[in-house]
Write a protein that holds these residues in place. Sequence first.
Motif, PDB file in Angstrom:
ATOM      1  N   MET A  72     -45.413  28.304 105.345  1.00 28.09           N
ATOM      2  CA  MET A  72     -46.171  29.291 104.593  1.00 28.09           C
ATOM      3  C   MET A  72     -47.164  28.598 103.671  1.00 28.09           C
ATOM      4  N   ASN A  73     -48.429  28.568 104.057  1.00 28.48           N
ATOM      5  CA  ASN A  73     -49.519  28.035 103.241  1.00 28.48           C
ATOM      6  C   ASN A  73     -50.470  29.183 102.956  1.00 28.48           C
ATOM      7  N   ASN A  74     -50.777  29.394 101.704  1.00 30.84           N
ATOM      8  CA  ASN A  74     -51.609  30.526 101.307  1.00 30.84           C
ATOM      9  C   ASN A  74     -52.741  30.080 100.395  1.00 30.84           C
ATOM     10  N   ILE A  75     -53.933  30.555 100.698  1.00 29.53           N
ATOM     11  CA  ILE A  75     -55.070  30.448  99.792  1.00 29.53           C
ATOM     12  C   ILE A  75     -55.592  31.864  99.656  1.00 29.53           C
ATOM     13  N   ASN A  76     -55.446  32.440  98.480  1.00 36.76           N
ATOM     14  CA  ASN A  76     -55.811  33.843  98.316  1.00 36.76           C
ATOM     15  C   ASN A  76     -56.221  34.173  96.887  1.00 36.76           C
ATOM     16  N   ASN A  77     -56.888  35.306  96.763  1.00 36.23           N
ATOM     17  CA  ASN A  77     -57.364  35.811  95.483  1.00 36.23           C
ATOM     18  C   ASN A  77     -58.282  34.810  94.784  1.00 36.23           C
ATOM     19  N   LEU A  78     -59.319  34.369  95.501  1.00 35.05           N
ATOM     20  CA  LEU A  78     -60.341  33.495  94.932  1.00 35.05           C
ATOM     21  C   LEU A  78     -61.608  34.327  94.757  1.00 35.05           C
TER      22      LEU A  78
END
Length: 144
Positions: A72-78
């Motif tokens: 689980m790798n997440n990049i979000n809400n940027l």
Amino acid sequence: ENIKFKDLNIYNLHEQSPIGSTLCTEYWDGNMENFFGTGHFLQNSPYLYGYTGNMVHGIFSDFTDFVISGDMNNINNLYSETGLVYAIGAYTNTQIEIDQNTQLNIHKLGSGISLINQDTLSFKHPYHPAIVKPFHIIKEWIKY
């Protein structure tokens, strides 16, 4: 060396700077071959002009190799009020490896969110279009 991200979480970055200005004077935009002047020698206009600190990168990388692995790798809400957003910015001489069976989720990215009702095509320097990309990859630097 040996940079590895496992189960990476980058989230809730919100850049709120105003559009760039020349209040601190204009940056020099001349010959960058000898590393003279202000600004970074690989930058291109309009980012050489005045303050333009309105960019958001989840990962900004140059001259680096790295691996992303895990379940689980997440990049979000940027978000950037007036500038661009890149979840992963891979610049000159960067190699990214995403291991097999790795999940990388990139979502909820927003650029120029406070400019939605403005005609940004008429903006002059130092404005750069507010764009959003999950990956921004520069394979090699080309002199303009």
